[in-house]
Design a protein around this motif. Structure first.
Motif: not given
Length: 143
Positions: A42-56, A130-143
């Motif tokens: 967190e201090q190094e900025g690698i973890i930039g925060g935590y979030t909630v992704v709402l799906r309704h 227009i985005i038809l669908n999401t094929q890949l969603d990486r919320n966190l890029a890991l090297d």
């Protein structure tokens, strides 16, 4: 970052609310060691925060799009001020190439997207995908 840091990040990416005790068991470290690593990340900025992704469930489908925008230097500030006031704008990226911004939007319907495009086109030229669908969603890029 070492392999343990990567494992911890992967676990947090899967479930940001996973208890430290559970992470520690899965990476074979003590809870204080995992807490220390998470704090450092967190201090190094690698973890930039935590979030909630709402799906309704049952919510009406939204129209998501990527809008490439070309604005000149004279209208750049006006463009940025305008998109900052638009709640359907999710992200704005400054980019290289034929356009200088790419804006990701989520609109209630095509009419709302068209209205937003009209506002943007008063300040510059646009190209919309227009985005038809999401094929890949990486919320966190890991090297």
């Amino acid at each position: 970052m070492d392999d343990l840091d990567h494992k911890i990040l992967q676990l947090l990416a899967e479930n940001a609310r996973m208890p430290v005790k559970d992470i520690a068991q899965r990476v074979s470290l003590t809870s204080p060691a995992v807490s220390s690593r998470i704090h450092r990340l967190e201090q190094e900025g690698i973890i930039g925060g935590y979030t909630v992704v709402l799906r309704h469930p049952g919510a009406p489908a939204r129209v998501e799009a990527l809008i490439s925008v070309l604005v000149d230097a004279a209208t750049r500030a006006s463009f940025l001020a305008m998109i900052e006031q638009e709640p359907q704008v999710l992200q704005c990226f400054r980019v290289t190439g034929s356009y200088n911004f790419i804006v990701k939007v989520s609109c209630t319907d095509i009419d709302a997207l068209e209205h937003l495009l009209t506002k943007m086109q008063k300040l510059g030229s646009t190209n919309t995908q227009i985005i038809l669908n999401t094929q890949l969603d990486r919320n966190l890029a890991l090297d």
